[in-house]
Design a protein around this motif. Structure first.
Motif, PDB file in Angstrom:
ATOM      1  N   PRO A   1      18.028  -7.076   1.365  1.00 37.39           N
ATOM      2  CA  PRO A   1      16.590  -7.372   1.414  1.00 37.39           C
ATOM      3  C   PRO A   1      15.860  -6.734   0.227  1.00 37.39           C
ATOM      4  N   THR A   2      14.720  -7.305  -0.109  1.00 40.84           N
ATOM      5  CA  THR A   2      13.866  -6.748  -1.159  1.00 40.84           C
ATOM      6  C   THR A   2      12.449  -6.607  -0.613  1.00 40.84           C
ATOM      7  N   ILE A   3      11.615  -5.973  -1.397  1.00 45.08           N
ATOM      8  CA  ILE A   3      10.231  -5.763  -0.981  1.00 45.08           C
ATOM      9  C   ILE A   3       9.299  -6.005  -2.163  1.00 45.08           C
ATOM     10  N   ALA A   4       8.141  -6.564  -1.870  1.00 44.94           N
ATOM     11  CA  ALA A   4       7.112  -6.785  -2.890  1.00 44.94           C
ATOM     12  C   ALA A   4       5.827  -6.077  -2.453  1.00 44.94           C
ATOM     13  N   LEU A   5       5.242  -5.325  -3.378  1.00 47.60           N
ATOM     14  CA  LEU A   5       4.016  -4.572  -3.099  1.00 47.60           C
ATOM     15  C   LEU A   5       2.830  -5.243  -3.789  1.00 47.60           C
ATOM     16  N   THR A   6       1.702  -5.292  -3.092  1.00 41.68           N
ATOM     17  CA  THR A   6       0.475  -5.842  -3.666  1.00 41.68           C
ATOM     18  C   THR A   6      -0.696  -4.933  -3.330  1.00 41.68           C
TER      19      THR A   6
ATOM     20  N   LEU B   1       8.423  -7.883   2.982  1.00 40.32           N
ATOM     21  CA  LEU B   1       9.885  -7.802   2.937  1.00 40.32           C
ATOM     22  C   LEU B   1      10.484  -9.211   2.892  1.00 40.32           C
ATOM     23  N   SER B   2      11.583  -9.355   2.167  1.00 42.29           N
ATOM     24  CA  SER B   2      12.246 -10.660   2.078  1.00 42.29           C
ATOM     25  C   SER B   2      12.955 -11.018   3.376  1.00 42.29           C
ATOM     26  N   GLU B   3      13.282 -10.002   4.186  1.00 41.19           N
ATOM     27  CA  GLU B   3      13.917 -10.204   5.493  1.00 41.19           C
ATOM     28  C   GLU B   3      13.315  -9.223   6.488  1.00 41.19           C
TER      29      GLU B   3
ATOM     30  N   SER C   1      21.173  -2.517   3.137  1.00 41.57           N
ATOM     31  CA  SER C   1      20.008  -1.782   2.661  1.00 41.57           C
ATOM     32  C   SER C   1      19.356  -2.514   1.493  1.00 41.57           C
ATOM     33  N   ASN C   2      18.074  -2.268   1.317  1.00 44.05           N
ATOM     34  CA  ASN C   2      17.328  -2.986   0.276  1.00 44.05           C
ATOM     35  C   ASN C   2      17.788  -2.600  -1.129  1.00 44.05           C
ATOM     36  N   ALA C   3      17.701  -3.578  -2.010  1.00 40.35           N
ATOM     37  CA  ALA C   3      18.042  -3.361  -3.417  1.00 40.35           C
ATOM     38  C   ALA C   3      16.833  -3.766  -4.252  1.00 40.35           C
ATOM     39  N   ASP C   4      16.111  -2.779  -4.751  1.00 34.03           N
ATOM     40  CA  ASP C   4      14.852  -3.058  -5.452  1.00 34.03           C
ATOM     41  C   ASP C   4      14.716  -2.316  -6.773  1.00 34.03           C
ATOM     42  N   GLY C   5      15.738  -1.585  -7.145  1.00 35.43           N
ATOM     43  CA  GLY C   5      15.596  -0.695  -8.291  1.00 35.43           C
ATOM     44  C   GLY C   5      15.101  -1.331  -9.558  1.00 35.43           C
ATOM     45  N   SER C   6      15.537  -2.583  -9.845  1.00 32.66           N
ATOM     46  CA  SER C   6      15.165  -3.220 -11.109  1.00 32.66           C
ATOM     47  C   SER C   6      14.033  -4.228 -10.960  1.00 32.66           C
ATOM     48  N   ASP C   7      13.453  -4.331  -9.765  1.00 33.14           N
ATOM     49  CA  ASP C   7      12.358  -5.277  -9.549  1.00 33.14           C
ATOM     50  C   ASP C   7      11.035  -4.694 -10.027  1.00 33.14           C
ATOM     51  N   ASN C   8      10.196  -5.561 -10.572  1.00 32.35           N
ATOM     52  CA  ASN C   8       8.871  -5.116 -10.993  1.00 32.35           C
ATOM     53  C   ASN C   8       7.910  -4.987  -9.818  1.00 32.35           C
ATOM     54  N   ASN C   9       8.132  -5.796  -8.788  1.00 32.17           N
ATOM     55  CA  ASN C   9       7.140  -5.865  -7.721  1.00 32.17           C
ATOM     56  C   ASN C   9       7.365  -4.872  -6.589  1.00 32.17           C
ATOM     57  N   ASN C  10       8.313  -3.931  -6.764  1.00 31.04           N
ATOM     58  CA  ASN C  10       8.465  -2.917  -5.724  1.00 31.04           C
ATOM     59  C   ASN C  10       7.726  -1.627  -6.095  1.00 31.04           C
ATOM     60  N   LYS C  11       6.855  -1.756  -7.118  1.00 29.58           N
ATOM     61  CA  LYS C  11       6.102  -0.594  -7.571  1.00 29.58           C
ATOM     62  C   LYS C  11       4.710  -1.023  -8.026  1.00 29.58           C
ATOM     63  N   LEU C  12       3.713  -0.234  -7.641  1.00 30.06           N
ATOM     64  CA  LEU C  12       2.334  -0.478  -8.055  1.00 30.06           C
ATOM     65  C   LEU C  12       1.825   0.727  -8.834  1.00 30.06           C
ATOM     66  N   THR C  13       1.136   0.456  -9.934  1.00 29.87           N
ATOM     67  CA  THR C  13       0.454   1.521 -10.679  1.00 29.87           C
ATOM     68  C   THR C  13      -1.023   1.169 -10.769  1.00 29.87           C
ATOM     69  N   LEU C  14      -1.852   2.022 -10.187  1.00 28.67           N
ATOM     70  CA  LEU C  14      -3.291   1.777 -10.154  1.00 28.67           C
ATOM     71  C   LEU C  14      -4.011   2.810 -11.025  1.00 28.67           C
ATOM     72  N   PRO C  15      -4.671   2.389 -12.110  1.00 29.57           N
ATOM     73  CA  PRO C  15      -5.488   3.326 -12.881  1.00 29.57           C
ATOM     74  C   PRO C  15      -6.598   3.907 -12.006  1.00 29.57           C
ATOM     75  N   ILE C  16      -6.808   5.214 -12.137  1.00 29.36           N
ATOM     76  CA  ILE C  16      -7.768   5.915 -11.276  1.00 29.36           C
ATOM     77  C   ILE C  16      -8.712   6.766 -12.115  1.00 29.36           C
ATOM     78  N   ASP C  17      -9.978   6.722 -11.761  1.00 27.45           N
ATOM     79  CA  ASP C  17     -10.954   7.682 -12.285  1.00 27.45           C
ATOM     80  C   ASP C  17     -11.895   8.038 -11.152  1.00 27.45           C
ATOM     81  N   THR C  18     -11.632   9.172 -10.530  1.00 24.27           N
ATOM     82  CA  THR C  18     -12.497   9.641  -9.445  1.00 24.27           C
ATOM     83  C   THR C  18     -13.290  10.875  -9.868  1.00 24.27           C
ATOM     84  N   VAL C  19     -13.341  11.116 -11.200  1.00 26.28           N
ATOM     85  CA  VAL C  19     -14.122  12.243 -11.711  1.00 26.28           C
ATOM     86  C   VAL C  19     -15.569  11.800 -11.861  1.00 26.28           C
ATOM     87  N   ARG C  20     -16.462  12.421 -11.090  1.00 25.48           N
ATOM     88  CA  ARG C  20     -17.878  12.085 -11.194  1.00 25.48           C
ATOM     89  C   ARG C  20     -18.519  12.890 -12.322  1.00 25.48           C
TER      90      ARG C  20
END
Length: 266
Positions: free
Chosen positions: A13-18, A36-38, A96-115
């Motif tokens: 199985p694989t997983i995609a994050l959004t 999840l794909s399954e 077990s899931n195999a996602d190591g080389s997938d782009n969609n199993n990881k999210l990077t969100l730019p953050i600026d919470t400094v007021r």
């Protein structure tokens, strides 16, 4: 019995994050989706690796669909990174899931919470009649919407407001005939930085100035014990000031038609 049929399932199985947002600022949160794909019965929040913030509101909508809320760390510009590593959950066949080389199993969100914040300074500590103060407003981050109208003023008025980016100045003129302090301050939430984070200054000491003031000018009243004089007479004159003075002298009095003597402070 000379034939064997072995059911085979070697599909991992694989997983995609959004995410419902592509970046986060102060006060915001992201709703994350995990597809999840399954179907899996053992995919859990603990399988998700998180940095730059935290997960909450974990929800299983179905065996293949999950969601959570990502809240960024406060006062931070470090990216939020959310990922699911390989080998953390399984399908019905225990693959077990195999996602190591997938782009969609990881999210990077730019953050600026400094007021942004602001610091106010004055070139003088107090004011008297005829004086003005040059005020400086220094922002911790560049702002394009900090304006004169963001400044609260009592005991006087502002003029000559100018500046840009992180540095601004103005002239404070105290009210006439007043002993009320001049108070200049900038409240929280009145200007923002490039990422639309509004300023947070409510509890800081340097976002307000208090200038003691005395613009009341003293006055003087003269009186005489006689209304007119003839040969051999003198008049006792009194000089009554509206406020105490340490530098009122006989030389301050203009005289014609006679002379002063016996000067004394009562």
């Amino acid at each position: 019995n000379n034939t064997l049929t072995l059911p085979v399932n070697t599909v991992r199985p694989t997983i995609a994050l959004t995410s419902n947002v592509v970046a986060l600022k102060a006060g915001q949160a992201a709703t994350l989706g995990f597809t999840l794909s399954e179907a899996s019965t053992n995919f859990a929040q603990s399988d998700v690796t998180v940095s730059g913030g935290s997960l909450s509101n974990w929800n299983k909508a179905s065996p293949t669909s999950y969601s959570a809320t990502f809240t960024p760390n406060t006062n931070s510009t470090a990216n939020g990174v959310i990922s699911v590593a390989s080998g953390t959950f399984t399908n019905a066949a225990a693959n077990s899931n195999a996602d190591g080389s997938d782009n969609n199993n990881k999210l990077t969100l730019p953050i600026d919470t400094v007021r942004p914040t602001i610091a106010l300074t004055s070139n003088v500590a107090s004011l008297k009649a005829g004086q003005t103060a040059t005020l400086s407003f220094i922002l911790s981050e560049t702002s394009t919407n900090f304006a004169k109208s963001d400044i609260s003023v009592s005991g006087g008025s502002l003029s000559n407001f100018s500046g840009s980016g992180t540095s601004y100045t103005a002239t404070f003129t105290p009210n006439t005939n007043s002993t009320t302090n001049g108070v200049i301050s900038v409240a929280s939430g009145v200007f923002s930085d490039a990422n639309a984070n509004t300023n947070a200054d409510g509890t800081e000491a340097n976002n307000a100035l208090t200038l003691p003031m005395d613009t009341v000018r003293p006055t003087i009243a003269l009186s005489s014990d006689v209304a007119s004089l003839k040969a051999g007479q003198t008049a006792t004159l009194s000089f009554t000031l509206s406020e105490a003075s340490s530098d009122f002298l006989e030389s301050d009095v203009s005289i014609s038609g006679g002379s002063l003597s016996n000067w004394t402070a009562a």
